[in-house]
Design an enzyme around this catalytic site. Structure first.
Site, PDB file in Angstrom:
ATOM      1  N   ARG A 146       0.857  -1.181   0.000  1.00 40.77           N
ATOM      2  CA  ARG A 146       0.000   0.000   0.000  1.00 40.77           C
ATOM      3  C   ARG A 146       0.896   1.236   0.000  1.00 40.77           C
ATOM      4  NH1 ARG A 146      -2.300  -3.391   4.122  1.00 40.77           N
ATOM      5  NH2 ARG A 146      -4.429  -4.067   3.596  1.00 40.77           N
ATOM      6  N   LYS A 182      -2.652  -1.601   7.677  1.00 41.67           N
ATOM      7  CA  LYS A 182      -3.898  -1.052   8.206  1.00 41.67           C
ATOM      8  C   LYS A 182      -4.094  -1.499   9.644  1.00 41.67           C
ATOM      9  CE  LYS A 182      -6.809  -0.209   4.184  1.00 41.67           C
ATOM     10  NZ  LYS A 182      -8.066  -0.575   3.501  1.00 41.67           N
ATOM     11  N   HIS A 193      -1.976   2.511  -6.209  1.00 44.94           N
ATOM     12  CA  HIS A 193      -2.992   1.481  -5.991  1.00 44.94           C
ATOM     13  C   HIS A 193      -3.053   0.514  -7.169  1.00 44.94           C
ATOM     14  CE1 HIS A 193      -5.751   0.265  -2.990  1.00 44.94           C
ATOM     15  NE2 HIS A 193      -6.839   0.385  -3.726  1.00 44.94           N
ATOM     16  N   ARG A 230      -0.382  -2.110  -6.872  1.00 49.92           N
ATOM     17  CA  ARG A 230      -0.773  -3.136  -5.881  1.00 49.92           C
ATOM     18  C   ARG A 230      -1.801  -4.097  -6.489  1.00 49.92           C
ATOM     19  NH1 ARG A 230      -1.390  -4.452  -0.332  1.00 49.92           N
ATOM     20  NH2 ARG A 230      -3.560  -4.658   0.369  1.00 49.92           N
ATOM     21  N   HIS A 249      -4.357  -8.528   3.750  1.00 47.42           N
ATOM     22  CA  HIS A 249      -5.815  -8.483   3.854  1.00 47.42           C
ATOM     23  C   HIS A 249      -6.271  -9.245   5.092  1.00 47.42           C
ATOM     24  CE1 HIS A 249      -6.473  -7.814  -0.752  1.00 47.42           C
ATOM     25  NE2 HIS A 249      -6.282  -6.682  -0.102  1.00 47.42           N
ATOM     26  N   TYR A 296      -9.797 -10.467  -6.753  1.00 48.65           N
ATOM     27  CA  TYR A 296      -8.806 -10.510  -7.826  1.00 48.65           C
ATOM     28  C   TYR A 296      -8.872 -11.800  -8.640  1.00 48.65           C
ATOM     29  CZ  TYR A 296      -6.753  -6.608  -5.311  1.00 48.65           C
ATOM     30  OH  TYR A 296      -6.553  -5.405  -4.688  1.00 48.65           O
TER      31      TYR A 296
END
Length: 311
Positions: free
Chosen positions: A157, A181, A250, A253, A276, A285
Site C-alpha cells: 500500500r 492497516k 494502488h 498493488r 488483507h 482478484y
C-alpha cells in the site's frame, strides 16, 4: 433535511441518545470526528423514525429497521453508507441493552444491501515491463524505479511504502517490515528486480537524504517522501513511458495481486502478502475463477525471477 430544519426529538428518544453520546466520549474515548459521525447518523435516522410514528425506543423492531434501509435506498445512498448507518444504530441499541433499556437488538437481524464489488483495474505484464523500463540514471529516477519495483514486487500500500525506515529493510534477505492497516505489523518479501533497484537506490540515497532522516525513500528536499509526491511521480512516469492507462500506486498493488493469483494456486498466501484481514477482499482478484491458478512467489512473480548468470 438540514440540521437547522430538524424538529426537536421527544425526550423518550432524545435522552437515551444523549446518554449514548456521553458514553462514546467518556467510556469509549472515541475521537471527536467519530463521535460527530455517530451523532449525525443516529439523528438523521431518528428524525425519519419520528416522521413514521416512533415515540419510544422499545417500539423499534426489525420492520422499522428495514424501513430505514429502504429509505436509504430511495435516497440513492451507497450500500456502504447504509451499512455505516446500520452499524451506528446497532452500537446504540447495544448500549441500551447494556443499560437494561432494551431486551434485544432488532438491527442485528437486518443486513445492508449487498455492495457491488467492482474488479480493480490493473496493468498486464507487458504494460508493467513498459512502465518499469526506466533508463534514466539520476538519483531521483533511480529512486522512482526502486519505488515502483518495490510496490509492484511486494504489493505494498502507498501508506506502507512511505512509512518504511532504513532499519526496516533487510536487503540481503529480501525482507521488509511494514506497518499496515490498523497499525498491524507484517513482513513482506521482495526479490529479483525489486531487490536490485532498492539496492541501487540505497547506494545513492545519501546524495539526497538529510543526515538524520530515517526514511527509506526521501524527497529532493532530503526528508521522507510524501504520499502526494509518489502519486505525482508515478503518473508522470506513466506518461513518459507511454503507458496507455493512468498510473497510480494502488494500480501497482492491484497488478501485483492479479498477476500473483494468475500464476499461483495459493489464495491464502496472497492474502498474507497483501495484508488483507478478510480473504473475501483477496478473492475479488480471482474473477471468481480458480481453475487456472498454479504456484507461489519466486516462481510466480514475473519480476522476482533471478537472472541466469549466462543471460
Amino acid at each position: 433535511m438540514k440540521n437547522d430544519e430538524r424538529t426537536p426529538l421527544p425526550d423518550a428518544l432524545a435522552q437515551p441518545l444523549e446518554r449514548f453520546y456521553a458514553y462514546l466520549h467518556t467510556e469509549k474515548g472515541l475521537s471527536l470526528y467519530t463521535q460527530r459521525n455517530y451523532k449525525q447518523q443516529l439523528e438523521t435516522m431518528t428524525q425519519y423514525l419520528v416522521q413514521v410514528g416512533l415515540t419510544h425506543w422499545t417500539q423499534l423492531d426489525s420492520a422499522w429497521v428495514r424501513q430505514l434501509v429502504m429509505q436509504g435506498k430511495r435516497q440513492g445512498m451507497k450500500a456502504s453508507s447504509i451499512a455505516t448507518r446500520l452499524s451506528s444504530l446497532r452500537s446504540f441499541l447495544d448500549f441500551l441493552i447494556l443499560r437494561g433499556e432494551l431486551q434485544a437488538n432488532p438491527a442485528k437481524g437486518v443486513s445492508a444491501p449487498r455492495k457491488q464489488r467492482t474488479l480493480p483495474k490493473n496493468l498486464d505484464v507487458d504494460e508493467m515491463a513498459q512502465l518499469l523500463e526506466v533508463t534514466d540514471d539520476d538519483p531521483l529516477s533511480i529512486r522512482d524505479r526502486a519505488i515502483m519495483e518495490l510496490m509492484y514486487g511486494a504489493g505494498l500500500r502507498l501508506a506502507e511504502l512511505v512509512s518504511i525506515d532504513i532499519k526496516d529493510v533487510n536487503l540481503s534477505e529480501g525482507e521488509i517490515r511494514v506497518i499496515g492497516k490498523g497499525n498491524k505489523e507484517r513482513k513482506v518479501w521482495f526479490a529479483g528486480q525489486a531487490q536490485e533497484w532498492v539496492g541501487k537506490w540505497l547506494k545513492l540515497r545519501s546524495q539526497l537524504a538529510d543526515s538524520a532522516e530515517t526514511a527509506l525513500f526521501v524527497s529532493k528536499l532530503g526528508t521522507r517522501i510524501s504520499h502526494r509526491s509518489v502519486q505525482k511521480r508515478m503518473a508522470e512516469w506513466g506518461q513518459k513511458q507511454a503507458v496507455a492507462s493512468h498510473i497510480s500506486p494502488h494500480k501497482l498493488r492491484h497488478s501485483f495481486a492479479t498477476h500473483m493469483l494468475e500464476s499461483s494456486n495459493n489464495l491464502r498466501a496472497v492474502q498474507e502478502l497483501l495484508g488483507h484481514e478478510n480473504i473475501a477482499t483477496t478473492q475479488i482478484y480471482t474473477h471468481l475463477d480458480f481453475q487456472h491458478l498454479a504456484q507461489v512467489y519466486d516462481q510466480a512473480h514475473p519480476r522476482a525471477r533471478k537472472k541466469n548468470k549466462d543471460d
